[in-house]
Each structure stands twice: as C-alpha cells, then as structure tokens.
Design an enzyme around this catalytic site. Structure first.
Site, PDB file in Angstrom:
ATOM      1  N   TYR A   1       3.071 -10.067   5.172  1.00  0.00           N
ATOM      2  CA  TYR A   1       2.879  -9.999   3.233  1.00  0.00           C
ATOM      3  C   TYR A   1       3.125 -11.634   3.142  1.00  0.00           C
ATOM      4  CZ  TYR A   1       1.880  -5.250   4.933  1.00  0.00           C
ATOM      5  OH  TYR A   1       1.162  -3.980   5.525  1.00  0.00           O
TER       6      TYR A   1
ATOM      7  N   LYS B   1       6.580  -5.289  17.853  1.00  0.00           N
ATOM      8  CA  LYS B   1       5.264  -5.354  19.427  1.00  0.00           C
ATOM      9  C   LYS B   1       6.292  -6.885  20.186  1.00  0.00           C
ATOM     10  CE  LYS B   1       1.156  -5.569  21.186  1.00  0.00           C
ATOM     11  NZ  LYS B   1       1.490  -4.712  21.300  1.00  0.00           N
TER      12      LYS B   1
ATOM     13  N   ASP C   1       3.723  -0.684   7.718  1.00  0.00           N
ATOM     14  CA  ASP C   1       2.702  -0.069   7.100  1.00  0.00           C
ATOM     15  C   ASP C   1       1.762   0.831   7.614  1.00  0.00           C
ATOM     16  OD1 ASP C   1       0.884   0.328   4.520  1.00  0.00           O
ATOM     17  OD2 ASP C   1       0.475  -2.161   4.986  1.00  0.00           O
TER      18      ASP C   1
END
Ligand code: NAD
Length: 421
Positions: free
Chosen positions: A148, A218, A308
């Site tokens: 982002y 992740k 998100d």
C-alpha cells in the site's frame, strides 16, 4: 464546547467535545442522519444529559469537490488534527490520474497506523456459517506500509527498466521471469512499523482480558518482510512484555533444548499464570482457520494486505459489510478516524435502503475510545434488540425469515426508541 487533549499519552475528554464528522458520499448522508440521532440518544441516556457531542461538519469527497474544488481540503485535515477524533462515512474514490484514494490519504497524512476491525456476530443477522456466533475477533491491520506504500512502476517505463537493470547487475537477481514485460512493486515492511502495530494489539488484548494474540503473516515465502513482521512481533513480546506474555517462539526454543514435554509444561504454566499467549499463523492457513475454528482466535495482528483480505472475509462470516465497523488509529498521537467500512453503495443511494449499523458500530468504537463505554454499550444493545424485532433494512430483510423491511431512517428511529425505553 472544547477539544479533546492529550497529555502524557492520556486522552482528556471534556463533557461537550467537538467532534468533526464527514457525512460521506452516496448512502453516506442517509446513514449519518440516522446514526447521529442514535449516538446522541445513547450519550444523553448514559450520562443523564451531562455529556453531549458537539458535531461539526467537515468536507471530503464529492461534497467537498463541489463546494471547494478539492476532494480533500486542507481545512479538513487541520480540523481532524485539532479535534484528534473524527467520524466518517464512505467516500467516492475519485477516478482520474494523480488523485489518491481519499481514505488512503487520510490514513497516511495522519499516520493512522492501526486499522482496527472488531468482528462479532449479532443474533439474527443472516450469515453463511452454521455457527456464526463462534466468530468474535478484533483485527489489527498495519495501515501504512506493505504494498500500500504505492511504490510501483509500470511495464516498459524508464523507472522499471532502471530498477530491473539495478537488480540484475548489482544484486545478481536472475529470477525475474519476463524482465522485458515486468511491472515492479515494492513492499516495505519495517521493524518500527510492525512493532508499533503489534504493541497496539498486545495492549488491547491485555486491557480487554484476551488470552491470545495471533500474528498473521506470509513469512514462509516473504522471509524478510512478513517473516520480519513475525520475528519482530515475538521479539517485542519477549522484551517489552516479558512479564505478561508467553510466545510460541519461546515454546519452540524450550522444545528444541529440553524436549516437547518441557515446552508443554512451560506453556501450561504461562496459561495458568494468566499470561497472554502470542502465536502465529501463516496467512493462507488463517483463511481456513477463521472458517473452521474461529473460536480459537481473539486478537489478530497482521500486515496491510493480509489484513485487507482477512477483514472482508471475516465481515462476510458475520453478516457482511453493512454491519462491520472500523477505526484507523495512531495510538501515539491519539488521532483516530472511526469509519463505516463499506463504500458509497451507489446502487442503493437515496433509496432509504442502506444499513446504518457499520457507521453506528464505528461510532460505538469511538465512544469507547473516548472512555464513554456506557453509551457505546447502549448502541450495541439497541442493535441487538432491534434485530430481534426483525424490523430491518433491505440488506437483512432479504435473507431473514419473517423480517419486515424498514427504511434507514425508520431503523434509526427504532434504535432511538429502544434506547429511551
Ligand atoms: P460498496 O461497499 O459501496 O458496495 C458493495 C455492495 O454492498 C453494494 O451492493 C452495496 O449496495 C452494498 N452495501 C454497501 N454498504 C451497504 C450498507 N450500509 N447497507 C446495505 N448495503 C450496502 O463497494 P463498491 O461498490 O465497490 O464501491 C463504491 C464506491 O465506494 C467506490 O467509489 C469506492 O471507491 C468507494 N469505497 C469507499 C470506501 C470508504 O470510503 N471507506 C470503501 C470501499 C469503497
């Protein structure tokens, strides 16, 4: 009438605080009008008229553009900086080159680093799950970093060519599969950015008596960015919160040195001592976990993009975006914007069909943030009771058996009546 102030990281709230609001575009004005009456009624009831919010309108989005020629006037940012806290309806993202998403702009300009999304089930709300009441979590999504940050270069530009050459020549990168036609995005994740977010999640969990905080990442694929997020989270817990937490990283270390039974023993001791357990789950697994074993998770701290995906998936589990609240908070400066998490819903704007619950529950979060938890409780309780009457807005009426559809305004009136009962 006076402003909130912050001294020594403590928020001081007068009885008549000035709070700016952005009604928003599309369904914004409808849900705002309905919500305002409910919030005012809850505050008046909770404090017998001693407290009252002084709402002041500030402009952003289409209304701002029409009135001032700017989508996000400087005066709006200044007003939020001064007032510290604001309530916001949904805003249209202007289409056209060079204009930032207004929501992203507000978050970045005020450095609102934590996006906080509580997800709980309200009895009677249509849900795709068999046991939706098992979902009860609060997500802390990092709000300023990750992809982002907007550092992206388009295919074939001078910038992307220079970047690819740099990677190939100076860093011996050979794994860009199609260098001639690649676009490149950059994912910055810092120790400071991760730790301030994770600290907020841990503080929240400790203050609210939760048993676990789960770091979702992740890191198996992105070892230094998302793996960093996890490692820095464990490091923070083991240093700054050593007395109050036990981490699964400590568990693994004990298991390696002294065997699994010793690690299990340490874990059980920590739990018995009431310590907060900090664990981690890989992001793709987490999307399974929230469906299969939602009851195992309470507070989640995660990077921006994972957050998100997770917040929308979790919102859908408990009834969708019409009822999912959110806040963007900088816990250091105290600045916070509480906002409906859905968009402007142009397909139903002006029809009185919008559900005001997302904005209302966001306002409830704001009341809690101000220390006005009694009023927040009245808002939540009124929504719970209203749902049992099965008089609901169109989104719920469609899939609730025996429901009567009422307008946004009528639903607001129903909540006010319940509060004043
Ligand atoms: P949306 O959230 O506006 O609508 C998606 C679907 O959900 C629509 O069918 C809509 O009718 C329904 N819906 C949304 N809110 C509802 C409510 N309160 N009650 C009942 N139904 C509701 O998403 P979109 O259509 O992708 O976006 C429309 C506009 O909103 C775009 O300009 C987008 O950029 C903007 N947007 C703003 C925000 C924000 O301000 N935080 C968030 C998302 C999208």
């Amino acid at each position: 009438m006076s402003y909130l102030t912050i001294e020594n990281q403590q928020l001081h709230v007068p009885n008549d605080p000035i709070i700016p609001f952005i009604a928003g575009d599309g369904i914004g004005p409808e849900i705002w009008e309905a919500s305002r009456k409910v919030i005012d009624a809850a505050v008046a009831k909770a404090y017998s008229g001693e407290k009252q919010i002084q709402w002041t309108e500030i402009l952003a989005g289409e209304k701002a553009f029409k009135e001032t020629g700017e989508w996000l006037p400087e005066a709006t940012l200044t007003a939020i900086k001064t007032a510290k806290v604001a309530l916001k309806g949904p805003l249209t993202t202007p289409i056209g080159g060079g204009i930032r998403s207004l929501n992203v702009a507000l978050r970045q300009d005020l450095d609102l680093f934590a996006c906080v999304r509580p997800v709980r089930y309200f009895n009677g709300v249509p849900s795709p799950l068999k046991e939706p009441e098992k979902t009860n979590m609060v997500i802390f999504r990092e709000n300023t970093e990750d992809v982002y940050a907007g550092i992206e270069f388009a295919k074939g530009t001078a910038e992307v060519n220079a970047l690819i050459s740099l990677l190939q020549e100076q860093f011996q990168v050979t794994k860009i599969r199609f260098p001639e036609t690649s676009a490149i995005g950059i994912k910055p994740i810092s120790q400071e950015g991760s730790q301030r977010l994770i600290a907020a999640a841990i503080d929240y969990a400790l203050e609210n008596g939760h048993k676990t905080v789960t770091l979702v990442h992740k890191g198996n694929i992105m070892k230094f960015t998302e793996g960093g997020f996890k490692n820095w989270g464990y490091e923070l817990a083991e240093t700054e919160y050593a007395e109050k937490t036990f981490t699964m990283n400590q568990y693994a270390t004990i298991a390696e040195k002294s065997g699994k039974p010793a690690a299990d023993e340490a874990y059980q001791q920590a739990k018995a001592a009431g310590k907060l357990i900090i664990n981690d789950v890989i992001a793709d697994n987490m999307l399974q976990q929230i469906l299969l074993y939602p009851e195992k998770y309470e507070v989640i701290a995660t990077c921006n993009l994972n957050g998100d995906y997770l917040s929308d998936a979790l919102a859908a589990q408990v009834g969708g975006i019409g009822i999912a609240p959110g806040a963007n908070i900088n816990y250091h400066t105290g600045h916070a914007i509480f906002e409906a998490t859905h968009g402007t819903a142009p397909d139903i704007a002006g029809l009185g069909k919008a559900n005001p619950c997302s904005l209302l529950l966001s306002a409830g979060m704001m009341l809690t943030y101000l220390g006005w938890g009694e009023a927040a409780h009245l808002v939540e309780q009124a929504i719970e009771k209203a749902l049992t009457t099965k008089q609901v807005t169109a989104d719920f009426a469609h899939s609730m058996t025996g429901a009567t559809e009422i307008s946004t305004a009528a639903f607001g009136e129903l909540l006010v009546t319940i509060i004043n009962e």
